[in-house]
Design an enzyme around this catalytic site. Structure first.
Site, PDB file in Angstrom:
ATOM      1  N   LYS A 116       0.862  -1.186   0.000  1.00 51.77           N
ATOM      2  CA  LYS A 116       0.000   0.000   0.000  1.00 51.77           C
ATOM      3  C   LYS A 116       0.894   1.230   0.000  1.00 51.77           C
ATOM      4  O   LYS A 116       1.597   1.502   0.966  1.00 51.77           O
ATOM      5  CB  LYS A 116      -0.915   0.008   1.226  1.00 51.77           C
ATOM      6  N   ASP A 136       1.953   5.130   0.143  1.00 51.65           N
ATOM      7  CA  ASP A 136       1.520   6.305   0.898  1.00 51.65           C
ATOM      8  C   ASP A 136       1.743   7.532   0.028  1.00 51.65           C
ATOM      9  O   ASP A 136       2.756   8.221   0.126  1.00 51.65           O
ATOM     10  CB  ASP A 136       2.320   6.413   2.203  1.00 51.65           C
ATOM     11  N   GLU A 178       3.156   1.338   4.892  1.00 48.04           N
ATOM     12  CA  GLU A 178       1.817   1.849   5.135  1.00 48.04           C
ATOM     13  C   GLU A 178       0.820   0.719   5.370  1.00 48.04           C
ATOM     14  O   GLU A 178      -0.142   0.869   6.133  1.00 48.04           O
ATOM     15  CB  GLU A 178       1.393   2.694   3.931  1.00 48.04           C
TER      16      GLU A 178
END
Length: 328
Positions: free
Chosen positions: A44, A46, A185
């Protein structure tokens, strides 16, 4: 003349018009990664969600909210033209990487900002994770597995401004554990057999890494609701004293908020940290809040904190201690 991929979408018979804009597919927040062979995982990032539109006479870089950021991301736009396709829509995330290869939202904001910064906009990278359209073919009807199969030869192996967001075929829980241990993240889980669906759905799921620590309550800001708390004011240890690390405004019910304000009103005092805030009520630093949060901002403030509980301050051993090198 555009490149012709050796991979062609299945089930298409005539060219599709290129969409002017595609609303992004949004991941649903869940507590743990899904299981099963139909799920693939990615880091994921950021950063800022973007779509890159390559057209015969122009390149557009459009944000999730529909804003045109092409002038701000000139190096990405230039490289998109060099991919060799006449028309193309890439879905992905703009990020700036720190020295450990992790996306850093604060660094990205500075690189995009108008103020003087040590970070150059050319440091911004675009990690592509989906292909929505290419040279006359609308790919959104295809399952993710096929879209990725078509995306990879376009961007895989590139080391410039546009790169591939790698897909990881692994146990989701193990990948999540490793991602959090490395300070990332979180992770994204995507169902490999689903078409691209604009809006939020459980076809894409996000599992974020959350940190949990203890911070001294040094005051509060009243809520607009009479008798309730708007935000707790929190502090961490730094050397022999306390330093303000931001406010927390979520995590309690209305009744809990009222009881918390009653408790804090009994210990009103002068400020225990260097903080001047209109309307704030300061308290003796004798209570500790357990707080879950995502990360630290560049200004050493908590990012996305959520209140989890309260206890008395017996000693400072359990209170988060700020690195003396961090800004305050």
């Amino acid at each position: 003349m555009a490149k012709t991929s050796s991979k062609t979408p299945h089930g298409t018979s005539s060219p599709d018009p290129m969409p002017d804009r595609v609303d992004p597919c949004l991941a649903m927040l869940v507590d743990k990664p899904p299981k099963g062979p139909d799920w693939a995982f990615e880091v994921k990032w950021d950063g800022y969600r973007l779509a890159v539109y390559v057209e015969p006479d122009r390149v557009r870089i459009i944000t999730r909210g529909g804003h045109d950021w092409t002038p701000r991301l000139a190096s990405i736009a230039t490289e998109a033209r060099q991919l060799g396709y006449e028309t193309l829509i890439l879905d992905g995330e703009a990020v700036v990487l720190d020295d450990q290869g992790r996306s850093d939202f604060g660094m990205l904001q500075r690189a995009l900002g108008r103020k003087p910064s040590l970070h150059d906009p050319r440091e911004i990278l675009f990690f592509a994770f989906d292909l929505l359209y290419v040279d006359g073919w609308d790919l959104r009807r295809l399952p993710l597995r096929e879209r990725r199969w078509l995306l990879e030869p376009i961007v895989a192996g590139r080391e410039g401004a546009i790169r591939l967001s790698e897909e990881v075929e692994a146990d989701g829980e193990e990948f999540y554990r490793i991602a959090c241990a490395h300070g990332l993240e979180g992770i994204i889980a995507k169902h490999c057999e689903k078409p691209y669906r604009s809006g939020r759905s459980d076809c894409w799921q996000k599992i974020t890494c959350r940190r949990r620590d203890s911070f001294v309550i040094v005051g509060y800001e009243p809520s607009a609701v009479p008798g309730a708390i708007g935000r707790l004011l929190l502090a961490a240890r730094k050397g022999e004293g306390l330093v303000y690390v931001g406010g927390c405004g979520t995590g309690w019910s209305h009744q809990e908020s009222i009881k918390l304000r009653e408790l804090l009103d009994e210990i009103r005092d002068k400020p225990a940290v260097a903080l001047s805030r209109k309307g704030a009520v300061f308290t003796r630093p004798v209570l500790v809040a357990e707080v879950e949060y995502r990360a630290w901002t560049d200004e050493s403030k908590l990012r996305h904190p959520s209140f989890k509980g309260i206890r008395e301050l017996e000693d400072h051993s359990g209170v988060y201690e700020i690195d003396p090198q961090m800004k305050s």
